[in-house]
Design a protein around this motif. Structure first.
Motif, PDB file in Angstrom:
ATOM      1  N   UNK A  88      27.318  20.090  27.493  1.00 26.78           N
ATOM      2  CA  UNK A  88      27.476  21.518  28.071  1.00 26.78           C
ATOM      3  C   UNK A  88      28.620  21.717  29.080  1.00 26.78           C
ATOM      4  N   UNK A  89      29.881  22.608  28.584  1.00 23.43           N
ATOM      5  CA  UNK A  89      30.923  22.521  29.377  1.00 23.43           C
ATOM      6  C   UNK A  89      31.292  23.795  30.149  1.00 23.43           C
ATOM      7  N   UNK A  90      30.311  24.518  29.933  1.00 23.61           N
ATOM      8  CA  UNK A  90      30.183  26.140  30.800  1.00 23.61           C
ATOM      9  C   UNK A  90      30.400  25.702  32.362  1.00 23.61           C
ATOM     10  N   UNK A  91      31.558  26.280  32.799  1.00 24.27           N
ATOM     11  CA  UNK A  91      31.750  25.956  34.415  1.00 24.27           C
ATOM     12  C   UNK A  91      30.882  27.112  35.222  1.00 24.27           C
ATOM     13  N   UNK A  92      30.591  26.716  36.401  1.00 25.40           N
ATOM     14  CA  UNK A  92      30.131  27.437  37.331  1.00 25.40           C
ATOM     15  C   UNK A  92      30.820  27.420  38.674  1.00 25.40           C
ATOM     16  N   UNK A  93      31.337  28.758  38.784  1.00 19.88           N
ATOM     17  CA  UNK A  93      32.449  28.693  39.776  1.00 19.88           C
ATOM     18  C   UNK A  93      32.452  29.932  40.838  1.00 19.88           C
ATOM     19  N   UNK A  94      32.797  29.743  41.855  1.00 22.68           N
ATOM     20  CA  UNK A  94      32.831  30.826  42.849  1.00 22.68           C
ATOM     21  C   UNK A  94      33.366  32.215  42.197  1.00 22.68           C
ATOM     22  N   UNK A  95      32.861  33.272  42.366  1.00 19.78           N
ATOM     23  CA  UNK A  95      33.610  34.346  42.111  1.00 19.78           C
ATOM     24  C   UNK A  95      34.752  34.696  42.948  1.00 19.78           C
ATOM     25  N   UNK A  96      35.734  35.390  42.255  1.00 18.41           N
ATOM     26  CA  UNK A  96      37.021  35.564  42.864  1.00 18.41           C
ATOM     27  C   UNK A  96      37.185  37.129  42.639  1.00 18.41           C
ATOM     28  N   UNK A  97      38.501  37.580  42.871  1.00 16.47           N
ATOM     29  CA  UNK A  97      38.988  38.813  42.534  1.00 16.47           C
ATOM     30  C   UNK A  97      38.665  39.125  41.038  1.00 16.47           C
ATOM     31  N   UNK A  98      38.183  40.374  40.807  1.00 12.12           N
ATOM     32  CA  UNK A  98      37.891  40.727  39.551  1.00 12.12           C
ATOM     33  C   UNK A  98      38.729  41.974  39.259  1.00 12.12           C
ATOM     34  N   UNK A  99      39.443  41.984  38.206  1.00 13.99           N
ATOM     35  CA  UNK A  99      40.401  43.149  37.754  1.00 13.99           C
ATOM     36  C   UNK A  99      39.726  43.881  36.387  1.00 13.99           C
ATOM     37  N   UNK A 100      39.616  45.008  36.697  1.00 13.72           N
ATOM     38  CA  UNK A 100      38.991  45.545  35.191  1.00 13.72           C
ATOM     39  C   UNK A 100      40.163  45.850  34.211  1.00 13.72           C
ATOM     40  N   UNK A 101      39.690  45.638  32.926  1.00 12.68           N
ATOM     41  CA  UNK A 101      40.671  45.620  32.090  1.00 12.68           C
ATOM     42  C   UNK A 101      40.950  47.128  31.603  1.00 12.68           C
ATOM     43  N   UNK A 102      41.993  47.303  30.733  1.00 14.56           N
ATOM     44  CA  UNK A 102      42.347  48.480  30.605  1.00 14.56           C
ATOM     45  C   UNK A 102      41.177  49.471  30.000  1.00 14.56           C
ATOM     46  N   UNK A 103      41.462  50.863  30.266  1.00 14.33           N
ATOM     47  CA  UNK A 103      40.433  51.516  29.642  1.00 14.33           C
ATOM     48  C   UNK A 103      39.968  51.475  28.050  1.00 14.33           C
ATOM     49  N   UNK A 104      41.013  51.188  27.431  1.00 14.54           N
ATOM     50  CA  UNK A 104      40.576  51.230  25.915  1.00 14.54           C
ATOM     51  C   UNK A 104      39.526  49.938  25.777  1.00 14.54           C
ATOM     52  N   UNK A 105      39.530  48.940  26.660  1.00 19.77           N
ATOM     53  CA  UNK A 105      38.695  47.775  26.296  1.00 19.77           C
ATOM     54  C   UNK A 105      37.122  48.140  26.847  1.00 19.77           C
ATOM     55  N   UNK A 106      36.910  49.281  27.747  1.00 18.35           N
ATOM     56  CA  UNK A 106      35.853  49.620  28.239  1.00 18.35           C
ATOM     57  C   UNK A 106      34.924  50.177  27.146  1.00 18.35           C
ATOM     58  N   UNK A 107      33.649  49.564  27.109  1.00 15.73           N
ATOM     59  CA  UNK A 107      32.787  50.171  26.163  1.00 15.73           C
ATOM     60  C   UNK A 107      33.383  50.175  24.674  1.00 15.73           C
ATOM     61  N   UNK A 108      34.316  49.174  24.268  1.00 15.04           N
ATOM     62  CA  UNK A 108      35.017  49.117  23.086  1.00 15.04           C
ATOM     63  C   UNK A 108      33.995  49.063  21.713  1.00 15.04           C
ATOM     64  N   UNK A 109      32.957  48.519  22.073  1.00 13.83           N
ATOM     65  CA  UNK A 109      31.770  48.772  20.946  1.00 13.83           C
ATOM     66  C   UNK A 109      31.389  50.092  20.301  1.00 13.83           C
ATOM     67  N   UNK A 110      31.450  50.986  21.419  1.00 18.84           N
ATOM     68  CA  UNK A 110      30.847  52.289  21.277  1.00 18.84           C
ATOM     69  C   UNK A 110      32.191  53.219  20.758  1.00 18.84           C
ATOM     70  N   UNK A 111      33.497  52.655  21.270  1.00 14.15           N
ATOM     71  CA  UNK A 111      34.425  53.650  20.948  1.00 14.15           C
ATOM     72  C   UNK A 111      35.092  53.409  19.640  1.00 14.15           C
ATOM     73  N   UNK A 112      35.214  51.889  19.097  1.00 13.56           N
ATOM     74  CA  UNK A 112      35.586  51.394  18.039  1.00 13.56           C
ATOM     75  C   UNK A 112      34.432  50.739  17.221  1.00 13.56           C
TER      76      UNK A 112
END
Length: 172
Positions: free
Chosen positions: A125-149
């Protein structure tokens, strides 16, 4: 409300497993873990920013505890692939759990050990467990992509091999 942040390859595929659950207040697709402030999708997809594609979930822990989020997270990924996820290759598509508190860190470590001890996978298992840092929202067209497209999303997901992997490895 608390936050949970998960990287599981393409962030489009990481939204729907968590949405519409009681206590989930919001899910944002975005970028985290890298060294560039306010990265764009074009920058992140090059694989040179250090950022992961990720989702950040706002949740009510009294209605939906962090342990349940972890139980939903693991079966969405191939935790043995350190080169990306399914057809999406590169460091930006690696898997990781970004913890926001010491309790989340401990629970994430315990869940990772539980997956390891289940002996579902032949590779480590190689999934890392890392301290959260700054999170930057993706562009609007990526939000709820499965619903929009929905047609493009379904085709992309089908071609990725994610669903076949989940069925073969996690539904046992």
């Amino acid at each position: 409300m608390q936050k949970a942040t998960f990287a599981g390859g393409c962030f489009w595929c990481m939204v729907s497993p968590f949405e519409e659950m009681p206590g989930i207040e919001g899910i944002i697709s975005g970028y985290t873990g890298g060294h560039i402030e306010n990265p764009t999708y074009e920058e992140v997809k090059k694989g040179t920013t250090g950022h992961y594609e990720a989702v950040q979930i706002t949740y009510n822990p009294e209605l939906f505890p962090y342990e349940k989020l972890l139980e939903l997270y693991w079966p969405q990924i191939d935790p043995t692939d350190d080169g990306g996820q399914f057809q999406d290759r590169g460091p930006q598509y690696r898997t990781a759990i970004f913890y926001h508190t010491e309790e989340q860190q401990n629970l994430a470590q315990q869940s990772k050990e539980k997956v390891r001890l289940a002996n579902v996978f032949k590779k480590p298992i190689v999934t890392e467990i890392l301290a959260a840092s700054s999170f930057y929202p993706a562009e609007d067209y990526h939000q709820d992509y499965h619903k929009k497209n929905p047609a493009h999303y379904k085709e992309d997901r089908k071609q990725s091999g994610r669903d076949e992997f989940i069925k073969e490895n996690w539904r046992k």
